[in-house]
Design a protein around this motif. Structure first.
Motif, PDB file in Angstrom:
ATOM      1  N   THR A   1      -2.624   3.688  -3.471  1.00 48.62           N
ATOM      2  CA  THR A   1      -2.632   2.494  -4.315  1.00 48.62           C
ATOM      3  C   THR A   1      -2.479   1.262  -3.439  1.00 48.62           C
ATOM      4  O   THR A   1      -1.824   1.308  -2.393  1.00 48.62           O
ATOM      5  CB  THR A   1      -1.495   2.524  -5.346  1.00 48.62           C
ATOM      6  OG1 THR A   1      -0.231   2.588  -4.664  1.00 48.62           O
ATOM      7  CG2 THR A   1      -1.621   3.731  -6.271  1.00 48.62           C
ATOM      8  N   VAL A   2      -3.117   0.186  -3.869  1.00 42.10           N
ATOM      9  CA  VAL A   2      -3.034  -1.088  -3.162  1.00 42.10           C
ATOM     10  C   VAL A   2      -2.368  -2.080  -4.097  1.00 42.10           C
ATOM     11  O   VAL A   2      -2.834  -2.300  -5.220  1.00 42.10           O
ATOM     12  CB  VAL A   2      -4.425  -1.594  -2.744  1.00 42.10           C
ATOM     13  CG1 VAL A   2      -4.312  -2.956  -2.061  1.00 42.10           C
ATOM     14  CG2 VAL A   2      -5.097  -0.583  -1.823  1.00 42.10           C
TER      15      VAL A   2
ATOM     16  N   GLN B   1      -8.822   0.563  -1.391  1.00 36.64           N
ATOM     17  CA  GLN B   1      -8.201   1.760  -1.955  1.00 36.64           C
ATOM     18  C   GLN B   1      -9.120   2.965  -1.834  1.00 36.64           C
ATOM     19  O   GLN B   1      -8.662   4.086  -1.581  1.00 36.64           O
ATOM     20  CB  GLN B   1      -7.850   1.497  -3.420  1.00 36.64           C
ATOM     21  CG  GLN B   1      -7.040   2.614  -4.071  1.00 36.64           C
ATOM     22  CD  GLN B   1      -6.440   2.164  -5.395  1.00 36.64           C
ATOM     23  OE1 GLN B   1      -5.749   1.154  -5.457  1.00 36.64           O
ATOM     24  NE2 GLN B   1      -6.747   2.903  -6.446  1.00 36.64           N
TER      25      GLN B   1
ATOM     26  N   LEU C   1       0.846  -1.188   0.000  1.00 37.81           N
ATOM     27  CA  LEU C   1       0.000   0.000   0.000  1.00 37.81           C
ATOM     28  C   LEU C   1       0.884   1.240   0.000  1.00 37.81           C
ATOM     29  O   LEU C   1       1.878   1.307   0.730  1.00 37.81           O
ATOM     30  CB  LEU C   1      -0.902   0.041   1.239  1.00 37.81           C
ATOM     31  CG  LEU C   1      -2.172  -0.802   1.241  1.00 37.81           C
ATOM     32  CD1 LEU C   1      -1.851  -2.256   1.523  1.00 37.81           C
ATOM     33  CD2 LEU C   1      -3.154  -0.276   2.286  1.00 37.81           C
TER      34      LEU C   1
END
Length: 480
Positions: free
Chosen positions: A156-157, A188, A130
């Motif tokens: 962002t994941v 996210q 992440l």
């Protein structure tokens, strides 16, 4: 929160004033790092509140065919923020970056396939890589205190891995093709709002900034910003008004603050420079309020003193006093005639005071008969100290000079009174003044913030306080 320990002193508040500050504050890289450690604890707590809704659907999964599935009771069991940084963007503000973060979740799964076969169990999910980047903007609220909000945020994941407890291996195909993306998308969407909430949670704390701090029944000091802070890659430097005012009566002194520069020191988290203007505005306030005057009576002198405030003692120096007012006690009124002037020089603080001393004989019915008025010029040294969130002082008399203003008893040699009046100043006036100075005057602070590892230097035109910071986080945990 990462801003909370210093925003009260370093908020980027847009202002229209352009006067020179009486007080300057500089946040160093060490202070910013301290704030980062607090911030990560706050954001970590927020991320643990992420809610993942139950998920269900129907998909075709090889080699089984159509599968009905549901994931329920998804709970966050762990959050990690191993990498984070807070950076100052010159001329702009603050940038927060979080990397390599991860979440661990636990939940239950259930499937139905081939029309009649049902299966269920639990699962553990790890979401890794992440990343979060956010820009924090600071503005002024309606009270003149700082308020913060996230100007932009991106999250962002990365990848997600799952371990099913029970069930067949094809469940992993179901997760990889259909569920993985949905879970990552759900997470996210929540990260930036939670980071925004963590920043917004600062605002109640920032409202505790003592923009206007009461000192005593006479004075208050204003710590509003007079210009936008100078943001560099290594520090934030800002100017505060740093001016004393009479409570209930705002009157500007007949002088203004002069520009001064803080030295390039970085050993402490925070540096506070208090200029001679701030000290002199205090002198102006107390002088204007009439607080720098004192009646001195005999019972205030040391019992062992050979000098007494009566006409017999003063008759030794001025024979007319004993002849005209025999056997009476005396009273002195010591007061400033002009605002005292405070000067800061390297390792030296001096106060130049111009005043008067009026001597009275106390008649049996209590009325006062004036004897004489003397002009008093005195030079005083001050020893400054700082502790917790207050700066204090103690003064000593260097020298004094007396001249005659008015005599009601005829001519006399003023020089003969130097010894008794030095005693009055040193034994009564100075100690009483030091009692008040020892109470101290408030520094700019937020909430329960404490200044620790304090160092004080007197430099040209200002005194410099180098300090580290301790205070309660927005969740109430003590940090140091």
């Amino acid at each position: 929160m990462f801003l909370c320990c210093w925003l009260a002193l370093g908020a980027l508040i847009p202002l229209t004033l352009s006067t020179d500050p009486g007080v300057k504050v500089k946040l160093t890289a060490k202070g910013l790092e301290y704030g980062r450690t607090l911030g990560m604890a706050s954001i970590l707590k927020k991320l643990k509140t992420i809610k993942v809704p139950d998920m269900s659907g129907k998909e075709s999964v090889s080699p089984i065919g159509t599968v009905q599935y549901s994931l329920t009771n998804l709970q966050i069991v762990d959050v990690g923020l191993p990498t984070s940084a807070v950076a100052l963007v010159p001329g702009t503000g603050v940038r927060l970056s979080i990397g390599k973060a991860f979440l661990r979740l636990h939940g239950n799964w259930r499937v139905k396939y081939l029309r009649i076969i049902k299966d269920s169990g639990s699962f553990d999910l790890r979401v890794s890589d992440l990343t979060v980047t956010a820009s924090v903007a600071i503005e002024s609220d309606e009270t003149g205190r700082p308020a913060v909000h996230v100007a932009d945020c991106a999250a962002t994941v990365g990848g997600a891995s799952i371990k099913f407890h029970g069930g067949a291996s094809w469940l992993y195909n179901l997760f990889t093709k259909f569920i993985d993306k949905a879970i990552r998308s759900t997470l996210q969407r929540q990260i930036c709002p939670l980071v925004t909430d963590a920043v917004s949670d600062l605002n109640p704390q920032l409202k505790t900034l003592n923009v206007l701090a009461k000192v005593d029944q006479y004075a208050e000091i204003e710590y509003s910003l007079v210009s936008s802070p100078a943001v560099t890659t290594s520090s934030i430097e800002l100017g505060l008004k740093g001016e004393f005012y009479n409570i209930g009566k705002r009157q500007e002194p007949p002088f203004s603050a002069s520009a001064f520069d803080l030295p390039p020191q970085t050993d402490n988290m925070l540096y506070i420079g208090l200029s001679a203007f701030t000290a002199n505005s205090a002198a102006f306030v107390y002088s204007t309020a009439g607080a720098l005057s004192l009646y001195v009576t005999d019972d205030m002198l040391p019992k062992a003193s050979p000098i007494r405030l009566n006409t017999r003692t003063f008759g030794v120096f001025i024979p007319q006093v004993a002849k005209l007012f025999p056997g009476l006690m005396m009273k002195l009124l010591v007061k400033t005639a002009e605002t005292p002037v405070v000067t800061f020089e390297p390792n030296n603080t001096r106060v130049q005071a111009t005043g008067t001393v009026t001597a009275y004989a106390i008649q049996p019915n209590g009325t006062l008969s004036p004897l004489f008025v003397l002009n008093l010029e005195s030079s005083i040294s001050a020893q400054l100290s700082v502790s917790a969130t207050r700066v204090a002082g103690a003064v000593t008399l260097n020298n004094m000079d007396l001249t005659l203003e008015t005599s009601y008893v005829g001519e006399f040699q003023v020089k003969a009174l130097s010894s008794p009046f030095q005693l009055v100043l040193k034994a009564v006036v100075i100690p009483l003044l030091n009692v008040q100075l020892a109470k101290g005057y408030p520094l700019p602070t937020i909430g329960k913030m404490k200044l620790v590892n304090l160092q004080l230097q007197v430099l040209k035109d200002y005194m410099l306080i180098g300090t580290d910071v301790q205070f309660n986080s927005i969740y109430g945990a003590s940090q140091d």
